[in-house]
Design an enzyme around this catalytic site. Structure first.
Site, short mmCIF file in Angstrom:
data_model
loop_
_atom_site.label_atom_id
_atom_site.label_comp_id
_atom_site.label_asym_id
_atom_site.label_seq_id
_atom_site.Cartn_x
_atom_site.Cartn_y
_atom_site.Cartn_z
N THR A 14 0.82 -1.21 0.00
CA THR A 14 0.00 0.00 0.00
C THR A 14 0.86 1.26 0.00
O THR A 14 1.22 1.76 -1.06
CB THR A 14 -0.99 -0.02 1.17
OG1 THR A 14 -0.28 -0.17 2.41
CG2 THR A 14 -1.99 -1.16 1.00
N SER A 40 1.02 -4.18 4.35
CA SER A 40 0.19 -3.00 4.62
C SER A 40 1.05 -1.79 4.98
O SER A 40 2.28 -1.87 5.06
CB SER A 40 -0.80 -3.31 5.74
OG SER A 40 -1.64 -4.40 5.39
N HIS A 41 0.39 -0.68 5.21
CA HIS A 41 1.06 0.61 5.41
C HIS A 41 2.09 0.58 6.53
O HIS A 41 1.95 -0.11 7.53
CB HIS A 41 0.01 1.69 5.72
CG HIS A 41 -0.72 1.44 7.02
ND1 HIS A 41 -0.28 1.92 8.22
CD2 HIS A 41 -1.86 0.76 7.28
CE1 HIS A 41 -1.11 1.55 9.17
NE2 HIS A 41 -2.09 0.84 8.63
N ASP A 42 3.15 1.34 6.32
CA ASP A 42 4.18 1.60 7.33
C ASP A 42 4.94 0.36 7.78
O ASP A 42 5.49 0.32 8.88
CB ASP A 42 3.57 2.29 8.56
CG ASP A 42 2.96 3.64 8.19
OD1 ASP A 42 3.73 4.58 7.91
OD2 ASP A 42 1.73 3.74 8.16
#
Length: 210
Positions: free
Chosen positions: A111, A129-131
């Site tokens: 993402t 996923s993010h981060d």
């Protein structure tokens, strides 16, 4: 620049397929001394790396699944060019940093605000996923899912279908078993299995008493 694949097993054939699909020219496979084999899909296999080290127009892709071995070979090839390989089906969002020599072998999803280290191996079906922060020489097996804010440190190996909950940290060199669900941090070098994932406890052999 032509490509030399280091490793000629099943992973090597997957890398060859992805390179061919992305329009790269593969000149050869290279394997450890004594492991030469017949050509693979028309590409010759050599067990001597030295001639390729002298060439300036060659880039390497590491097709070795074992994380410590991949790190060792990368050190041996220090100073050479490495191709970062991404299958066309990968869905890559914005603000994603990918290190040299990372390999994405099939459909995968990333993402945003993600870092992927050098020579990381991302297998088909992975969701990042993010981060998330993925270290150098990490292996994510097919179908691994990482929730947001996950950190996977250098050389960690996550098995097929493993799931990691948000904000968990997988320590350097740790092994997460296939299908495991990680809901808390994993210590460096530990092996965890199960749902939820727990460390494997090694018991000493019992001694007979007189």
């Amino acid at each position: 620049m032509s490509i030399v694949i280091f490793g000629a097993g099943g992973l090597g054939r997957e890398v060859l397929a992805t390179l061919t699909l992305t329009g790269h020219k593969v000149r050869a496979f290279v394997v450890e001394p004594g492991y030469a084999a017949e050509p693979i899909h028309g590409v010759p296999v050599f067990d001597d790396i030295e001639p390729w080290l002298a060439e300036s127009d060659v880039s390497f892709v590491l097709a070795v699944g074992d994380c410590p071995s991949r790190a060792r070979i990368a050190r041996m090839l220090h100073g050479k060019h490495f191709t970062t390989l991404m299958h066309p089906s990968v869905a890559k969002g914005q603000h994603v940093k990918i290190g040299a020599g990372a390999v994405f072998l099939g459909p995968a999803s990333m993402t945003t605000d993600i870092e992927i280290g050098k020579h990381a191996l991302i297998n088909p079906g992975c969701v990042i996923s993010h981060d998330c922060r993925i270290g150098d020489f990490v292996n994510l097996g097919p179908g691994v899912s990482l929730a947001g804010w996950v950190t996977v440190e250098e050389g960690a190996d996550l098995g097929v279908g493993a799931v990691v909950a948000p904000r968990c940290r997988i320590g350097a060199g740790a092994i997460v078993g296939a299908g495991a669900v990680v809901i808390r941090d994993v210590e460096p070098g530990a092996t965890v299995v199960g749902v939820p994932a727990r460390p494997i406890v090694r018991r000493e052999a019992s001694r007979d008493t007189l």
